[in-house]
Design an enzyme around this catalytic site. Structure first.
Site, PDB file in Angstrom:
ATOM      1  NE  ARG A 178      13.938   4.535  11.748  1.00  0.00           N
ATOM      2  CZ  ARG A 178      12.715   4.771  11.302  1.00  0.00           C
ATOM      3  NH1 ARG A 178      11.907   3.796  11.005  1.00  0.00           N
ATOM      4  NH2 ARG A 178      12.281   6.012  11.151  1.00  0.00           N
ATOM      5  CE  LYS A 208       4.995   5.535   5.609  1.00  0.00           C
ATOM      6  NZ  LYS A 208       4.622   4.454   4.659  1.00  0.00           N
ATOM      7  CB  THR A 209       1.229   1.597   7.098  1.00  0.00           C
ATOM      8  OG1 THR A 209       2.592   1.799   6.730  1.00  0.00           O
ATOM      9  CG2 THR A 209       0.670   0.451   6.286  1.00  0.00           C
ATOM     10  CD  GLN A 245      10.927   8.693   8.238  1.00  0.00           C
ATOM     11  OE1 GLN A 245      11.352   7.549   8.377  1.00  0.00           O
ATOM     12  NE2 GLN A 245       9.669   9.018   8.484  1.00  0.00           N
ATOM     13  CG  ASP A 266       3.464   4.476   1.450  1.00  0.00           C
ATOM     14  OD1 ASP A 266       3.516   5.469   2.215  1.00  0.00           O
ATOM     15  OD2 ASP A 266       3.807   3.340   1.801  1.00  0.00           O
ATOM     16  CD  GLU A 267       7.963   5.256   2.672  1.00  0.00           C
ATOM     17  OE1 GLU A 267       8.459   6.385   2.823  1.00  0.00           O
ATOM     18  OE2 GLU A 267       7.944   4.402   3.576  1.00  0.00           O
TER      19      GLU A 267
END
Length: 686
Positions: free
Chosen positions: A593, A33-34, A248, A217-218
């Site tokens: 994770r 994503k980043t 998420q 973002d997010e």
């Protein structure tokens, strides 16, 4: 730039090169994503877009700094860097230029949460400051002014109405104080920004024309107010690109509105949706479990993560008799990993609620495994636990002035610092502990040193301690059962809606009960000594295992992940306004994770709300395919998640969670992005 783009997969490349119109990038866990969003920003600048015409918004200063650094590395030359802000930093930047349009000076000072509470306390010291502060925050994020709050409070009858009228009046005084002293609080950074954009069409148009390309973002973590600000910023164009993962979305309890991402295509015409589903982090087995689990949610965008890493070990599951066995079992498995050459920093243990860390701390200490609690406080160092320990110390040792001073106002007894200092000075002059001095003085003599009201409070406290001392001498088990009835710490935290502290208090009471049961001939002093020894862990040099809540783990990754406490009631956390779909999303975050190995565990019995209780395996174990089982449904509740309801003050809302409080049901209700907990009898179904 061509070389950088050539390293992207097809979906990432499409996300980077689609620059016009509304774009929804659904980026699953571990899908880059980043990398995608920073490359997209660099690409915009590389094709001639002025950096000043871009605006990238995120949620933490850390992620903003990381994205800025990564984007700048891809940009060869730029007159000045693009604007990457958190939402609140953008609000601050905007207000510095335009707050004068509200009749305010741009030399304003931002106050933090502690400052806010101190200001509120001076208006009404008797009120529950945390509750008032939270309500004011809800008002501001719902764009409710003091006058509207006062008007709405008039329509509520009875005690509830009286309470809301008091809060609304304090809110009015608080806003007057902020304006008079040129202060803004954290919520004002967004609320005032929106007010300026909403009230001034020319300013709104000018700002929207300035930021021609906006990225967020997010996006799954945005609330209603942030969404409204974005609408204003896009009023002259539709170049809004949002990146996030509805699977998420785990911050509903603090106002995040998952509908923002679920309904993005409905809110912005001609949206292009791009899914990033190639996962570069986890093995196929881990992703299979995560995909299976999250597929049980109804409110989500359909997507499925695919592992680029490939095959690995099956997800492991272990059931233990109790939490002590669980902690020791995990500690021994971790010891094997470390002995096999795995670095401790690549291992993490996750839990749904912080109360579970206590047994982990003890198990790891016994096995001499270095660990650190991330974004948390060791169980015995938590404020509420130290308060109980101080009560136990003063009961067993009345000479302990330190413990006396800690708990004399826990719960509140209206005894100020000056009063306590005065009494302590007299005690020192007489070479006596404060407790003994109060015992020996009659009411009249004590009232000569402190006020009559304070004297009564001191005497009442001493009487309660002596009653508990008598209980302790006659029966340790009876003492444990009577302790909370007399002290009332749990009730204090329950009344102020500090559920995490309530759970920690329950955990401690259960621990104390178990000690008395298992060690009938040992004294409470022995129990206190054991605690002192277990909490005095030597400072750890070098690497250590990470222990943290799942909320704290979001955005992190580890080679080996252990998720404990997978029992219904602990994970998922049922009741207390919790939404089962958000709990499931927490499970999805926990599972993803892990990079190499994922281990899940539960226990047959655990201390639960102050007593040892038999536990039921988490429904998430069967839903993820880790064990065989059937889908569980909650029955017998008058409301369910998704129901529409109406409240006299807050209007229409949607139920996001249902819990039982005595004979009543408590509902978590989303009122336009603001989550409130309301008793079911105060709303009506629509």
């Amino acid at each position: 730039m061509k070389k950088i783009i050539s390293e992207l997969n097809a979906a990432q490349k499409k996300a980077v090169e689609t620059i016009d119109g509304p774009v929804l990038i659904l980026a699953g866990a571990g899908t880059g994503k980043t990398k995608t969003i920073t490359t997209r920003l660099a690409y915009l600048i590389s094709i001639g877009i002025d950096p000043a015409n871009t605006l990238t918004l995120t949620f933490t200063n850390k992620s903003a700094a990381e994205m800025r650094e990564r984007a700048l590395l891809m940009i060869q030359e730029s007159i000045y860097p693009p604007k990457l802000f958190t939402f609140h930093k953008f609000g601050l930047y905007f207000l510095k230029f335009h707050i004068d349009k509200l009749g305010r000076k741009n030399s304003f000072i931002i106050i933090d949460t502690d400052d806010k509470k101190k200001i509120l306390k001076q208006f009404d010291p008797k009120t529950t400051i945390k509750q008032v502060a939270n309500e004011i925050s809800h008002f501001k994020n719902s764009l409710i002014t003091p006058s509207i709050a006062i008007e709405k409070a008039r329509n509520i009858e009875g005690e509830n109405g009286k309470k809301y009228k008091e809060i609304a009046q304090i809110y009015e005084r608080y806003e007057t104080y902020l304006n008079a002293n040129n202060l803004v609080d954290f919520d004002d950074l967004l609320a005032l920004t929106y007010r300026l954009l909403d009230q001034n069409d020319e300013l709104c148009k000018e700002t929207s024309l300035q930021y021609q390309y906006i990225m967020v973002d997010e996006y799954q973590d945005t609330n209603e107010l942030q969404y409204k600000i974005l609408q204003k910023l896009c009023s002259t164009h539709n170049n809004l690109c949002v990146v996030g993962d509805d699977d998420q979305s785990i911050y509903g309890w603090r106002g995040a509105n998952i509908k923002n991402i679920l309904e993005f295509a409905n809110n912005f015409d001609n949206t292009q949706t791009i899914k990033l589903e190639n996962n570069y982090r986890s093995t196929k087995q881990i992703l299979n479990a995560a995909n299976e689990l999250i597929s049980h949610n109804r409110s989500r965008h359909e997507k499925s993560l695919k592992s680029i890493v490939g095959d690995g070990k099956d997800v492991e599951f272990a059931e233990f008799n109790n939490e002590s066995e669980e902690s020791l079992g995990i500690a021994k498995n971790i010891k094997k990993l470390i002995n096999a050459g795995v670095r401790p920093k690549e291992i993490c243990v996750l839990f749904r609620i912080n109360a579970l860390s206590r047994s982990l701390e003890e198990g790891f200490t016994k096995e001499k495994i270095p660990f650190r609690l991330v974004d948390s406080i060791r169980f015995y160092e938590r404020m509420e636990i130290k308060d109980i320990i101080s009560y136990l110390r003063i009961i067993t040792n009345p000479f302990d002035d330190f413990s006396f001073k800690r708990i004399i106002n826990k719960p509140k007894r209206g005894i100020g610092k000056a009063t306590l200092d005065k009494l302590e000075m007299v005690a020192q002059q007489n070479n006596k502990p404060i407790f003994t001095l109060i015992e020996e003085l009659d009411n009249n003599r004590l009232s000569e040193i402190v006020s009559k009201k304070s004297a009564e409070s001191f005497k009442s406290f001493v009487s309660n301690i002596n009653t508990l001392k008598e209980k302790l001498n006659s029966s340790q088990y009876a003492f444990v059962e009577e302790f909370e009835n007399i002290v009332g710490l749990r009730k204090m935290f329950l009344d102020s809606d500090e559920i995490e502290r309530v759970l920690n208090v329950d955990e401690f009471y259960g621990l104390l009960r178990d000690f008395v049961k298992q060690n009938p001939h040992e004294s409470i002093e022995s129990f206190l000594h054991d605690i002192a020894l277990s909490s005095e862990v030597d400072a750890i040099d070098g690497e250590s295992i990470s222990m943290m809540s799942i909320h704290a783990a979001k955005g992190l990754e580890f080679e080996y992940v252990f998720v404990i406490g997978l029992e219904d009631g602990y994970f998922p956390l049922l009741g207390d306004g919790n939404d089962i779909e958000e709990e499931r999303r927490l499970g999805y975050v926990a599972f993803t994770r892990a990079k190499k190995e994922l281990s899940l565990s539960c226990v047959k019995s655990r201390f639960f709300r102050g007593k040892r209780d038999n536990m039921i395996k988490s429904r998430f174990l069967s839903e993820s395919g880790v064990i065989k089982g059937s889908l569980k449904l909650d029955v017998g509740q008058p409301y369910k998640s998704g129901d529409l309801v109406k409240h006299k003050i807050f209007g229409m809302g949607r139920v996001t969670g249902v819990s039982k409080v005595g004979k009543e049901f408590k509902l978590a209700i989303n009122f336009g992005g603001s989550i409130r907990e309301i008793l079911a009898s105060f709303v009506e179904r629509i």
